[in-house]
Structures are given as C-alpha cells and as structure tokens.
Scaffold this active site. Structure first.
Site, PDB file in Angstrom:
ATOM      1  N   ASP A 170      72.626  26.843  34.385  1.00  0.00           N
ATOM      2  CA  ASP A 170      71.888  28.006  34.914  1.00  0.00           C
ATOM      3  C   ASP A 170      72.120  29.187  33.987  1.00  0.00           C
ATOM      4  OD1 ASP A 170      70.313  29.275  37.118  1.00  0.00           O
ATOM      5  OD2 ASP A 170      72.084  30.559  37.202  1.00  0.00           O
TER       6      ASP A 170
ATOM      7  N   GLY B 145      18.645  48.811  43.310  1.00  0.00           N
ATOM      8  CA  GLY B 145      17.870  48.304  42.184  1.00  0.00           C
ATOM      9  C   GLY B 145      18.303  46.913  41.792  1.00  0.00           C
ATOM     10  N   ASP B 146      17.481  46.290  40.967  1.00  0.00           N
ATOM     11  CA  ASP B 146      17.742  44.947  40.462  1.00  0.00           C
ATOM     12  C   ASP B 146      18.177  45.055  39.010  1.00  0.00           C
ATOM     13  OD1 ASP B 146      16.922  42.382  38.985  1.00  0.00           O
ATOM     14  OD2 ASP B 146      16.774  41.784  41.094  1.00  0.00           O
TER      15      ASP B 146
END
Length: 628
Positions: free
Chosen positions: A88, A517-518
């Site tokens: 570890d 809007g698109d």
C-alpha cells in the site's frame, strides 16, 4: 544486491501478488519473479487517526490486503499460496495522508498542496508465508516493513496542473500523480528509492525476502531438516483437498456440513481433480486458474451489468431515495407500505441497492435502510445535483432502444424501425419524450456545467448565444461565471413554452433572454460566442455541415464556438461512455460520436481554428475553437 539468489529460493513456490496495480506487476515481472495476481477485496477504510505515523497505516493496510487474499484462496479456492505479497502506497505532506483522489477537484486540491513542496512517499509491504496445518487450519507468518522516499515538486502553474488532471492520469494514483509517466514533469528531485514512488520498493523487498529465507535455512540446518520438509503439511493438505473433491455425492454432504462448521466458505461448484487439470492447462495454456477465475468474474460483471442498471432505474422510478431522504432510515416493511408494494420484493430491491453502494443497511433482525451520501447527492429528485431525470430518461427511452441493438446493427444507423421512439423525427413529435430528454440534459448540465464554462477562459466575450436545443442551463452557468456577459437562448417555438419549469430567478438571469427560431432555417442572433450542447452528435452530416457553414458565414474573425459533446479518443477505445452513446445514437438518428481528430477536421473544414478539447471525465467534454 543480486536478485537471482532470491528468485532461486522461490522456484516452485506459489507466489501471489495481492494487488491489481499494473505498476507493481511490471516491477516484479521485470526482475523475473513468477507470481499470480489475485487482487485483494479488503476495503481500505482503516481509521487513519488511530495510527501514530503514516507508514504504520500503510503497513497495516498492506498486511490486511495480503491476509484477505491468503484466507480467501485457502477457503474458497482450495489453493494454499506459499507467499502472498501485499503493498500500500500513500503520499504524505505536513502529516496529512493523500491517497487516490475520488474526483478531479480532489486531485487538484492534492496537487496544489504538493506544488513547490517536498513530501514523503511511504509504501508498506507485507510478506505473508502460509502453511496449512492438519484440520484445515491456515497458519501465517507475517513480515511487514516500509520504505520512505522524499519527492520535491517544482513550482507549476495552475493551468499546467489542470492539464495534467484532465489527462486522467491522477485518478488511480496515490497523491494524484504518477512519477513514471506524465506526472514526472512535476517532479524536481527524488531522494531515495524511485521505484518506491512508482508503487513498490523492490530493493528493500529483496533484502527482506533474503532475510526470511536465510533464517529458514538456518532453522533447517539446526534441526537437520530440508526446507521442503517444513512445507510438507501444506502439500499434503492440498492432496487431501483434491481427494475430498472426488468423493461421491452421498459422501459430499457430510463433508460440506463439517466445513460449514469450521466457518469455511465453499465454492458454488466443486470441481473434480481432472477438471481442475483441464482448466489449468486448457485455458490459453499460459493463463493460471486464478487469472481464469478473474476473467470469469469480469464476464459475470458484464452480464449482470444490465441488472444493476435496472435496479438503479427501478429504485429511482419508485422514489425509494426520495422516501429515505425525508425519513432518514426505515425498515423494509415501512418502505414497502409507502411504495404500496410487496414486502419481500421491496426487501430484495433494497438489498440489491445496498450491494451496489446506493443504500446503507444496519445489522440486526429488523435492519434499517438509509441513503448513502452518494444517493442523497445524485439520486434524490429534489437535490441540487440530482441525476434522477437523467436516470429516468435512460430507463424509459434508452433501455428499450438497447433491447433492439442487434436489429439496429444489422439494419444500420437510423433504420431500426422496431426501436420505440428511436427516430429523430419521432423525438420532436413526441412532446413527452422531448420534455424527458430536456430534463435529462438539464440534470447533466447542472452537474458538469461549472467545469465546462471554466474549462476555457471566456471572459473576453460580451455576448453569447446558446443554440443547444436544451433548457438553457448552461446559459445560467455562463451568466453566473461571467458577470459582463449577455446571453440569448435560441430555441424552437414549440419548446419555448416548456422551458418555464427550468428557468431560474436570480440576479444573473436578468442578462439572459429567450428567442424562438429554428437553427437550420431561421436567422440566428448575432453573438461573439456560440454554444452548442449535444447538437453535432445528433444530426446527419448534411445538417451539421449546413449549421456550421451558416455559423461560419455569420462569425467574424475571433468569434468562437463552445461545444459540449462526448469526445472519443483517437484510437476509439475510450471513453466507454462515448462508445456506448455512439451505439445509442445509431438507433435514434444518423448521428454519431466523434474523436478529437474528427472534430478538428470537421471544424477546420468550416473555417474554425485553434481547436482545443478538454476531457472532463464525466458525461460531457468541452470543445473550443475560433473563426479564422
């Protein structure tokens, strides 16, 4: 010291490394040590405050890792290792132990503390010698030690630290860096064992191993025995276990009861000796039985993956986490009553959630269930960082799509007519599904938005337009981050009305306006910065080229794009989330996920340069570019 002398003493022994670390494996492989890898299941949750020094903590953790593997191999696999190696590694600065960071912010906090400072790297190592005595009792002799190395970081800019963090390397490294790879650029000097910083103190290990076997040989000389005689009990026990495995079924039951009485853990299937031999020599020849078991575990985990997802989906849909967030903790019967569900089924669902780390369960005859911190943060519908809408969208729409994956692969992108609600045109006709998608993306953006808007310095832009077909969540994050920026959310008229539940009311929101809007057919508002959230991956190539060409014509030099997409690595092997999302897009539209080089090529084609990509590591990545 010469390692060959140590290796010769280990010849013919079962040596096991109780770690999945590829760095430890490489260090030991490079010196010719032959060993098996059996990752430890020990939960590294020891209370650091109970240890006087950081290295005492590292030694104890290494010891527990090794003992867990030794015990599990003995009881579950009926294999007695001769030696189990546990390790570890921790990084320590000013008395604080820094282990592996759990997220990018934690990694940044760690690296900031180490920046321009000297720190210590401690690796605790445990060498566990195993002998099985008569009566199936495992005896162990444990040797533990530690190594310390001093490391000094040079002074590194915050930008460079974040670049390193975004590489992904810090996330599985103690202290948040890997000295043997990119992290080496942070290091000014090393005093001590370099390999100890990598993860394993090889020199000290070899010396300790030599001490152990020199001592063993001395005992053998004194008692006039051979070293192998001291291990004969272990060998004989292995033979006895194999003999017991061949008992007839009418003899096996009493044996099982006897083993249960000694708290042994029986495997689900008891193989015959010849089957063990066939498995060992027949599975890729070079693969050990333990490695094969690990592979089978991985197969089982992948097979069970969809079950785990459905447990999460079901618990979220039934509002289990919401109930527990209000009540704190409840018994299964109380939760079942609130769900109007069967107690048995509810209890099984709750236990599955416990196994997945979503709930905690108290011991006792009437256990109580409560949310984990993770569940309270991400799974409760009213939480600030809730992902519940994202989870429910995956349950209601993406789950059914993937049940038709084989058909989609055969028929090709966008052609899977049997996939419910999968077509792009169907999505925009189905207001309920569209609202669910918007809620899901809103969840995602609220969680990762702060990272996205700070991934690049956007303070020079005074106007921005969000074209993302989303709830405007990123616009709110942008307004909060940049106080001088005015933003427009450009959305289809059909969906503008549905944005009201997502709109925020604060001082920054006064600088945000909404316009219908698109993005493909209508005039797009002028801005210095255009934001597209989850747009390019959804549409066909002709639609993408139309949109980018339109933006390119509108943009003056210096105008920029900020994109939020999942970005594949160029080898198209990672990240897994982007590859799975690419399959999902195949069934919903003709869209797809792209790699970084593919995005650069696409954006360069339309006059955008200086393309920068930041991988956040979660859900969405950020792409920034400027018009030439």
């Amino acid at each position: 010291m010469v390692l060959n002398a140590v290796i010769s003493k280990l010849a013919g022994k079962r040596v096991v490394l109780a770690s999945a670390s590829p760095r430890r494996r490489e260090i030991l492989n490079n010196v010719g040590l032959r060993f098996e890898v059996v990752p430890s299941w020990f939960k590294e949750n020891l209370d650091k405050s109970t240890f006087k020094t950081p290295y005492d903590y590292a030694k104890e953790t290494a010891k527990q890792k090794a003992l867990e593997v030794a015990t599990r191999m003995h009881l579950k696999h009926f294999k007695i290792p001769d030696i189990v190696i546990g390790a570890d590694t921790v990084v320590c600065i000013h008395g604080e132990i820094l282990e592996k960071p759990t997220n990018k912010q934690v990694a940044y906090n760690m690296l900031s503390k180490l920046n321009n400072n000297e720190h210590s790297v401690f690796t605790g190592v445990a060498i566990v010698q195993c002998v099985c005595k008569i009566g199936n009792q495992l005896e162990t002799n444990v040797t533990v030690f530690y190594e310390e190395t001093k490391v000094k970081f040079s002074e590194v800019s915050e930008e460079l630290l974040w670049e390193y963090i975004h590489s992904g390397e810090p996330m599985d490294k103690a202290g948040g860096y890997g000295i043997q790879a990119l992290g080496g650029m942070l290091v000014e000097y090393v005093h001590g064992d370099f390999l100890n910083v990598v993860g394993f103190p090889l020199n000290h290990f070899c010396k300790k191993l030599d001490e152990i076997y020199s001592s063993l040989e001395s005992k053998c000389i004194a008692s006039n025995t051979k070293p192998s005689d001291l291990e004969s009990e272990s060998v004989n026990h292995n033979k006895n276990v194999v003999a017991e495995m061949s008992l007839k079924s009418d003899q096996a039951a009493p044996m099982e009861e006897a083993l249960k009485g000694s708290n042994s853990i029986l495997p689900n299937v008891t193989p015959k000796p010849q089957e063990l031999e066939e498995v060992h020599h027949g599975f890729l020849r070079s693969t050990t039985h333990i490695e094969m078991t690990e592979c089978l575990h991985k197969v089982a985990d992948l097979v069970d993956g969809f079950k785990a997802s459905k447990v999460l989906f079901t618990a979220t849909k039934l509002k289990v986490f919401d109930i527990l967030s209000l009540q704190g903790s409840l018994e299964a019967s109380d939760i079942a009553q609130r769900l109007k569900a069967a107690v048995d089924g509810t209890e099984r669902l709750l236990d599955a959630c416990v196994s997945l780390g979503l709930l905690d369960k108290t011991p006792g005859t009437s256990p109580l269930y409560k949310n984990t911190k993770f569940a309270n943060t991400f799974l409760v519908s009213g939480a600030a960082n809730s992902m519940s809408d994202y989870i429910l969208y995956n349950n209601d729409y993406i789950w059914p799509l993937f049940s038709h994956l084989d058909t989609a692969i055969k028929e090709g992108p966008g052609q899977c007519l049997s996939a419910p609600g999968g077509k792009a045109e169907d999505l925009f006709q189905n207001s309920e599904q569209m609202l669910s998608l918007m809620s899901a993306i809103n969840n995602v953006v609220k969680v990762v938005g702060k990272d996205i808007v700070r991934a690049f310095d956007l303070s020079s832009f005074k106007t921005a337009c969000d074209l993302g077909e989303t709830t405007g969540a990123l616009a709110y994050e942008m307004a909060n981050a940049y106080q001088d920026m005015v933003l427009t959310v450009f959305h289809s008229s059909k969906l503008l009305e549905k944005l009201k539940p997502f709109q925020q009311k604060n001082q920054s929101s006064s600088r945000i306006s909404f316009k219908a809007g698109d993005i493909f057919t209508d005039d797009i508002p002028e801005a210095e910065l255009y934001i597209l959230v989850n747009v390019l991956h959804f549409w066909k190539e002709d639609k993408i080229n139309l949109l980018l060409s339109k933006l390119s014509q509108m943009c003056k030099p210096g105008c920029s794009l900020l994109l939020m997409e999942l970005v594949l690595y160029d080898r198209r092997t990672k990240p897994c989330s982007a590859l799975l999302q690419s399959l999902s897009m195949m069934m919903q539209s003709d869209g797809k996920e792209r790699s970084g080089s593919e995005y650069r090529k696409l954006l360069h084609k339309h006059g955008f340069a200086n393309v920068q990509i930041k991988h956040t590591g979660i859900l969405l990545d950020a792409i920034f570019c400027k018009k030439q």
